[in-house]
Write a protein that holds these residues in place. Structure first.
Motif, PDB file in Angstrom:
ATOM      1  N   PHE A 240       0.857  -1.184   0.000  1.00  0.00           N
ATOM      2  CA  PHE A 240       0.000   0.000   0.000  1.00  0.00           C
ATOM      3  C   PHE A 240       0.887   1.226   0.000  1.00  0.00           C
ATOM      4  O   PHE A 240       1.883   1.271   0.720  1.00  0.00           O
ATOM      5  CB  PHE A 240      -0.896   0.038   1.239  1.00  0.00           C
ATOM      6  N   ASP A 241       0.516   2.228  -0.777  1.00  0.00           N
ATOM      7  CA  ASP A 241       1.288   3.466  -0.818  1.00  0.00           C
ATOM      8  C   ASP A 241       0.687   4.437   0.190  1.00  0.00           C
ATOM      9  O   ASP A 241      -0.244   5.184  -0.122  1.00  0.00           O
ATOM     10  CB  ASP A 241       1.274   4.056  -2.220  1.00  0.00           C
ATOM     11  N   LEU A 242       1.191   4.422   1.407  1.00  0.00           N
ATOM     12  CA  LEU A 242       0.668   5.292   2.448  1.00  0.00           C
ATOM     13  C   LEU A 242       1.217   6.710   2.347  1.00  0.00           C
ATOM     14  O   LEU A 242       0.880   7.555   3.162  1.00  0.00           O
ATOM     15  CB  LEU A 242       0.963   4.692   3.827  1.00  0.00           C
ATOM     16  N   ASP A 243       2.058   6.975   1.364  1.00  0.00           N
ATOM     17  CA  ASP A 243       2.541   8.333   1.109  1.00  0.00           C
ATOM     18  C   ASP A 243       1.765   8.998  -0.019  1.00  0.00           C
ATOM     19  O   ASP A 243       2.171  10.041  -0.515  1.00  0.00           O
ATOM     20  CB  ASP A 243       4.033   8.308   0.757  1.00  0.00           C
ATOM     21  N   ASP A 244       0.651   8.432  -0.410  1.00  0.00           N
ATOM     22  CA  ASP A 244      -0.158   8.975  -1.498  1.00  0.00           C
ATOM     23  C   ASP A 244      -0.753  10.326  -1.094  1.00  0.00           C
ATOM     24  O   ASP A 244      -0.942  10.613   0.094  1.00  0.00           O
ATOM     25  CB  ASP A 244      -1.279   7.982  -1.837  1.00  0.00           C
ATOM     26  N   MET A 245      -1.059  11.149  -2.074  1.00  0.00           N
ATOM     27  CA  MET A 245      -1.632  12.470  -1.816  1.00  0.00           C
ATOM     28  C   MET A 245      -3.012  12.387  -1.171  1.00  0.00           C
ATOM     29  O   MET A 245      -3.459  13.333  -0.527  1.00  0.00           O
ATOM     30  CB  MET A 245      -1.721  13.265  -3.128  1.00  0.00           C
ATOM     31  N   PHE A 246      -3.713  11.266  -1.322  1.00  0.00           N
ATOM     32  CA  PHE A 246      -5.026  11.100  -0.696  1.00  0.00           C
ATOM     33  C   PHE A 246      -4.930  11.256   0.819  1.00  0.00           C
ATOM     34  O   PHE A 246      -5.848  11.762   1.463  1.00  0.00           O
ATOM     35  CB  PHE A 246      -5.599   9.724  -1.036  1.00  0.00           C
TER      36      PHE A 246
END
Length: 63
Positions: free
Chosen positions: A2-8
Motif C-alpha cells: 500500500f502506498d501510504l505516502d499517497d496524496m489522498f
C-alpha cells in the motif's frame, strides 16, 4: 503493498480518522472476546500511526 505516502492521505483529518478507526476497532474486538482480531487491528493502527505521523512524506511537498 500500500502506498501510504499517497496524496489522498495528505489531509491531517483523514490520517487521524484512519488511525482512530483501526485502534477503535481493535479495542472493540478485544472487548468482544476476539483477541486475535483485536491484536491484528491494533497492530494495523499502530503501523498506520507510525507511517502517517512519523515517516509520512507525500510526493511533491512538505509534510
Amino acid at each position: 503493498m500500500f502506498d501510504l505516502d499517497d496524496m489522498f492521505y495528505r489531509p491531517f483529518w483523514i490520517r487521524l480518522l484512519l488511525v482512530a478507526l483501526a485502534l477503535g476497532w481493535g479495542l472493540f474486538e478485544f472487548l468482544s472476546g476476539a483477541p486475535f482480531f483485536g491484536a491484528s487491528f491494533v497492530a494495523i493502527g499502530l503501523y498506520a500511526g507510525w507511517r502517517f505521523f512519523v515517516t509520512f512524506n507525500p510526493p511533491g511537498g512538505d509534510r
